[in-house]
Design an enzyme around this catalytic site. Structure first.
Site, mmCIF file in Angstrom:
data_model
loop_
_atom_site.group_PDB
_atom_site.id
_atom_site.type_symbol
_atom_site.label_atom_id
_atom_site.label_comp_id
_atom_site.label_asym_id
_atom_site.label_seq_id
_atom_site.Cartn_x
_atom_site.Cartn_y
_atom_site.Cartn_z
ATOM 1 N N TYR A 56 0.814 -1.211 0.000
ATOM 2 C CA TYR A 56 0.000 0.000 0.000
ATOM 3 C C TYR A 56 0.850 1.264 0.000
ATOM 4 O O TYR A 56 1.754 1.440 0.823
ATOM 5 C CB TYR A 56 -0.944 0.044 1.217
ATOM 6 C CG TYR A 56 -1.680 1.362 1.309
ATOM 7 C CD1 TYR A 56 -2.710 1.655 0.428
ATOM 8 C CD2 TYR A 56 -1.295 2.335 2.230
ATOM 9 C CE1 TYR A 56 -3.361 2.878 0.470
ATOM 10 C CE2 TYR A 56 -1.945 3.561 2.279
ATOM 11 C CZ TYR A 56 -2.975 3.819 1.390
ATOM 12 O OH TYR A 56 -3.600 5.043 1.428
ATOM 13 N N HIS A 86 -3.549 16.357 -2.825
ATOM 14 C CA HIS A 86 -4.038 16.426 -1.448
ATOM 15 C C HIS A 86 -3.913 17.825 -0.836
ATOM 16 O O HIS A 86 -4.379 18.050 0.286
ATOM 17 C CB HIS A 86 -3.279 15.424 -0.568
ATOM 18 C CG HIS A 86 -3.746 14.008 -0.754
ATOM 19 N ND1 HIS A 86 -3.855 13.428 -1.987
ATOM 20 C CD2 HIS A 86 -4.138 13.056 0.137
ATOM 21 C CE1 HIS A 86 -4.279 12.182 -1.854
ATOM 22 N NE2 HIS A 86 -4.474 11.934 -0.580
ATOM 23 N N ASN A 198 1.038 11.467 5.518
ATOM 24 C CA ASN A 198 0.480 10.722 6.648
ATOM 25 C C ASN A 198 1.163 11.205 7.918
ATOM 26 O O ASN A 198 2.375 11.423 7.947
ATOM 27 C CB ASN A 198 0.746 9.232 6.480
ATOM 28 C CG ASN A 198 -0.435 8.493 5.871
ATOM 29 O OD1 ASN A 198 -0.418 7.285 5.828
ATOM 30 N ND2 ASN A 198 -1.448 9.178 5.414
ATOM 31 N N TYR A 280 -18.101 30.190 46.124
ATOM 32 C CA TYR A 280 -17.327 29.065 45.568
ATOM 33 C C TYR A 280 -16.217 29.523 44.619
ATOM 34 O O TYR A 280 -15.168 28.885 44.535
ATOM 35 C CB TYR A 280 -18.253 28.126 44.795
ATOM 36 C CG TYR A 280 -19.173 27.281 45.633
ATOM 37 C CD1 TYR A 280 -19.169 27.340 47.022
ATOM 38 C CD2 TYR A 280 -20.060 26.409 45.015
ATOM 39 C CE1 TYR A 280 -20.035 26.562 47.773
ATOM 40 C CE2 TYR A 280 -20.932 25.625 45.756
ATOM 41 C CZ TYR A 280 -20.916 25.704 47.136
ATOM 42 O OH TYR A 280 -21.770 24.926 47.875
ATOM 43 N N ARG A 283 -13.555 30.255 47.212
ATOM 44 C CA ARG A 283 -13.301 29.163 48.161
ATOM 45 C C ARG A 283 -12.866 27.880 47.456
ATOM 46 O O ARG A 283 -12.062 27.113 47.987
ATOM 47 C CB ARG A 283 -14.567 28.907 48.980
ATOM 48 C CG ARG A 283 -14.316 28.047 50.195
ATOM 49 C CD ARG A 283 -15.539 27.562 50.934
ATOM 50 N NE ARG A 283 -16.798 28.236 50.669
ATOM 51 C CZ ARG A 283 -17.979 27.660 50.894
ATOM 52 N NH1 ARG A 283 -18.039 26.421 51.362
ATOM 53 N NH2 ARG A 283 -19.098 28.311 50.659
ATOM 54 N N PHE A 329 -1.812 6.752 11.880
ATOM 55 C CA PHE A 329 -2.152 8.127 11.499
ATOM 56 C C PHE A 329 -3.462 8.599 12.116
ATOM 57 O O PHE A 329 -3.822 9.761 12.005
ATOM 58 C CB PHE A 329 -2.272 8.237 9.975
ATOM 59 C CG PHE A 329 -3.135 7.141 9.385
ATOM 60 C CD1 PHE A 329 -4.489 7.077 9.635
ATOM 61 C CD2 PHE A 329 -2.563 6.151 8.597
ATOM 62 C CE1 PHE A 329 -5.274 6.062 9.122
ATOM 63 C CE2 PHE A 329 -3.345 5.140 8.069
ATOM 64 C CZ PHE A 329 -4.710 5.098 8.327
ATOM 65 N N GLU A 413 -12.250 5.067 4.345
ATOM 66 C CA GLU A 413 -11.911 5.771 5.592
ATOM 67 C C GLU A 413 -13.230 6.151 6.262
ATOM 68 O O GLU A 413 -13.716 7.268 6.134
ATOM 69 C CB GLU A 413 -11.022 6.974 5.261
ATOM 70 C CG GLU A 413 -9.697 6.510 4.659
ATOM 71 C CD GLU A 413 -8.946 7.580 3.884
ATOM 72 O OE1 GLU A 413 -9.358 8.757 3.929
ATOM 73 O OE2 GLU A 413 -7.948 7.232 3.218
#
Length: 502
Positions: A56, A86, A198, A280, A283, A329, A413
């Site tokens: 791959y 990309h 990646n 609060y 405190r 990844f 994916e």
């Protein structure tokens, strides 16, 4: 002091990164890193030569195209096509300091010898870092799984003469950069584009950047909270060590210890009180600030593991003679941590705004809205509105990104982390916390004016004197925005004299 940081298998932690950034250290690859990178590349070349088995991303397509075999003569074109196709980022440009961190963390991840990258490519990334040549990267485009594909593509584009970079305070094209530097565009070999794209360096760089600021803001929240404690004439008994050792969350114990130190010699703190209990927001500072500190510790551990890891795919294991396609990844560990940090910081802002609200309420002998002639003057009425608006926005920003997912790459994916969206909105929460704390200090400084001549501690007096040199005590209504801006700058430039990572 050493002028270089050597990339190696030594653990990279927050303190080391802070040192690299503050002291503008150059990067260099250690002999170990160079050897690891070269062995991995040599092994990969041998595998490609000796076998036609599809692996791959090395001799196949990507994502849903993983079953498409690519001929040996097209492997460089495959990798360069990957980088260009990309690079789909959009939105605002990423902060330069975060891009610098992306380069550092990408170099670190590639140095372990599990990525098959060429030494020449990593050295070019080192050159980018050292020459302060920062690729233009965009905030939007990553799903936080398959790595931060789009932003890392923009980080890689200038290596092949594409994209844009910041160079000498202007933006130029990757092609122009090569001419200026007299560099040849790199010819990416098998797997190199995938190794560059990646990875989780967009998310993790945001996480490191946010953590460095968050530790400082956590310290400042304690410091400013202590000023407010005296300004509101609070009891010190809730900060007694015995209370916190009975419920010993580390952050809670640390916060109470810090407040006792900040108020150690305060006349106001030691004076007899009419009020038996405090709200609060005063405190319970140790319990609330402490819980956020414990969150910081968790996030720090997660990010430390991530930035000292291999997060590209596939991974090369020379000794075991394996090339394995996995999922390192995937940004889920980071996505959850970044969301958690945003929630923790939002809470520091929430409780800070409540203290501001109490200070302007005309209680404990303080005038309404901290002004000498309320009515004619509105005084500090509206800075609390601003703080309230900001903490409300934080509540929206603290909605987790990591609970979302969306299918991509034709179903290949099918679960993503959305950690990149968590990373970018976290930065806004960090900025908002700085604003809310600045407003609290602005109010607390004014309130302390009405306690005089009673004195707070020497340490807090010094801080107030420095603050009042840039943000004065107000006696009548003035335009507030410039003072809030100055207060924010004061916190951003605050000189820390002790370890805020503790």
């Amino acid at each position: 002091m050493q002028s270089h940081h050597y990339i190696s298998s030594a653990i990279l932690d927050l303190e080391t990164i802070e040192d690299i950034l503050v002291n503008r250290k150059k990067l260099a690859l250690s002999e170990e890193a160079e050897s690891n990178i070269q062995k991995s590349r040599k092994y990969l070349n041998k595998k490609i030569t000796e076998s036609n088995v599809p692996v791959y991303g090395i001799n196949t397509g990507f994502g849903a195209l993983c079953n498409v075999k690519i001929s040996p003569g097209k492997l460089t074109e495959l990798q360069e096509n990957l980088v260009k196709s990309h690079a789909c980022g959009t939105g605002d440009k990423v902060n330069k300091e975060i891009v610098r961190l992306m380069l550092l963390l990408k170099i670190q991840s590639l140095s372990y010898g599990n990525s098959g990258i060429a030494l020449e490519t990593v050295l070019r990334l080192v050159d980018f870092y050292n020459l302060d040549i920062l690729p233009v990267v965009y905030e939007q485009g990553s799903l936080g799984a398959s790595g931060d594909l789009a932003p890392l593509a923009h980080l890689a584009l200038p290596l092949i003469g594409e994209g844009e970079v910041y160079f000498e305070d202007k933006i130029i094209s990757g092609e122009e950069l090569l001419k200026i530097q007299e560099w040849e565009a790199l010819k990416l070999q098998s797997k190199e584009g995938l190794a560059l794209l990646n990875g989780t360096q967009f998310m993790s760089a945001h996480g490191v950047y946010a953590l460095l600021k968050s530790y400082k803001l956590s310290y400042l929240a304690d410091l400013i909270g202590s000023v407010s404690i005296d300004a509101f004439d609070c009891n010190l008994s809730p900060f007694d060590e015995l209370v916190h050792l009975a419920r010993p969350h580390r952050g809670q114990v640390k916060t109470a210890e810090r407040i006792r130190k900040f108020l150690d010699d305060s006349q106001i703190a030691k004076s007899e009180k009419d009020n038996v209990q405090d709200p609060y927001s005063f405190r319970c500072i140790p319990q609330v600030h402490g819980a956020s500190k414990d969150t910081l510790s968790f996030v720090r551990k997660t990010i430390k593991t991530e930035i000292n890891s291999v997060t590209d795919n596939p991974n090369i294991f020379i000794e075991e003679d394996k090339i394995i396609s996995g999922g390192n990844f995937h940004g889920q560990p980071l996505a959850l941590a970044l969301d958690y940090l945003a929630i923790a910081l939002a809470e520091l802002a929430n409780i800070s705004e409540r203290r501001t609200y109490q200070l302007v309420s005309g209680l404990r002998g303080l005038p309404a809205f901290l002004v000498e002639n309320p009515g004619l003057n509105s005084g500090f009425m509206i800075p609390q509105y601003t703080a309230a608006s900001i903490v409300s926005q934080n509540k929206q920003l603290a909605v987790p990104a990591s609970v979302d997912s969306i299918v991509s790459s034709n179903g290949q994916e099918d679960h993503v982390s959305m950690g990149a969206n968590g990373a970018t909105k976290l930065l806004k929460v960090v900025e908002n916390l700085n604003s809310v704390l600045a407003i609290e200090l602005f109010n607390a400084s004014q309130a302390m004016h009405f306690r005089e001549p009673a004195k707070t501690s020497a340490m807090l007096s010094d801080v107030l004197n420095e603050f009042r040199a840039v943000v004065p005590i107000l006696h009548t209504d003035v335009t507030m925005a410039p003072h809030i801006k100055s207060a924010k700058s004061f916190l951003e430039d605050f000189n820390f004299t002790e370890n805020f990572f503790d």
